[in-house]
Scaffold this active site. Sequence first.
Site, mmCIF file in Angstrom:
data_model
loop_
_atom_site.group_PDB
_atom_site.id
_atom_site.type_symbol
_atom_site.label_atom_id
_atom_site.label_comp_id
_atom_site.label_asym_id
_atom_site.label_seq_id
_atom_site.Cartn_x
_atom_site.Cartn_y
_atom_site.Cartn_z
ATOM 1 C CB SER A 152 48.601 40.217 48.141
ATOM 2 O OG SER A 152 48.566 40.946 49.523
ATOM 3 C CE1 TYR A 166 44.482 43.898 47.210
ATOM 4 C CE2 TYR A 166 45.663 42.512 49.189
ATOM 5 C CZ TYR A 166 46.187 43.912 48.034
ATOM 6 O OH TYR A 166 47.344 43.427 47.429
#
Length: 265
Positions: A152, A166
């Site tokens: 990501s 995350y």
Amino acid sequence: MKINNLFNIENKTAVVTGGSRGIGEMIASGFLANGTKVYITARKAPALLEKANELSQKYNAECIALPCDLSTVEGIKSFVKVINEKEGGIDYLINNAGAAWGEPFEDFSEAGWDKVMDLNVKSMFFLTQKMTALLKSNATEENPSRVINIGSIDGLNVPMFPTFSYSASKAAVHHLTRVLAAQLVKENILVNAIAPGPYPSAMLGSAVNSDYSEIEKRNPRKRIGTPEDIAGLVIFLCSRAGAFTVGETITSDGGIVKTTGHNLS
Ligand SMILES: NC(=O)c1ccc[n+]([C@@H]2O[C@H](COP(=O)([O-])OP(=O)(O)OC[C@H]3O[C@@H](n4cnc5c(N)ncnc54)[C@H](OP(=O)(O)O)[C@@H]3O)[C@@H](O)[C@H]2O)c1
């Protein structure tokens, strides 16, 4: 040098984890539309089976649902056992299944840390480890097998949302990609990562109430990602065209990371 040879992925077999929706569904669609048989996985069996049927019909191709929970090594082992019973080898493993968690810094919970780290990092490692024999079976110097890890831009830039575990997990994905690439290139298995920016999905949608208009306005390309954007990049990495690209993390974000230095998603 013809496109049909350079980007050919016909008669191959792929596993796309988290293929029941979102980015995983987009990647599975790209494979199916171009002659690759696809196994998709997710925990929720009814939605997964429905999606496999829908995609098989839409692309007149073979999309097979294998429900499983990849968050534990036990779950990974039983999934790999099933795949082994069905296939002698796998060409492409797409480690896409992932989870996010947002909580204010002061209250950020251990559960939110462990859930995300376990699925996004630990499971990616152990699934790749346990799939290596299957990937090796189909790998040659001329036609290497591929592993693509979905990271990501949150693992490259500081995220907008309070997603501490995350963003750390995705930075780990990018570095794990290089480490696994070094290990597996000797076996003719090429490992790369894609770091997506904003793509429409349950994960991003839940953070913005499925209203992507502000994210679109802020993006240098003035839009969010589409299935073509992610599928095209995956096809490049899996085809002859991508066979000299190893250990990379390639962004697919409309230019957020490289042209702004901020995380605008
Ligand atoms: N969308 C974005 O803007 C964006 C941006 C950057 C990176 N990403 C990354 O892209 C990947 C896909 O995200 P997405 O946005 O498409 O998310 P999503 O819509 O929430 O899809 C996640 C997929 O993973 C499956 N999954 C979740 N936990 C699982 C588990 N324990 N075992 C097996 N499967 C599991 C889900 O199905 P079940 O719930 O049925 O298990 C679903 O198929 C993730 O790695 C995410 O971090 C997304």
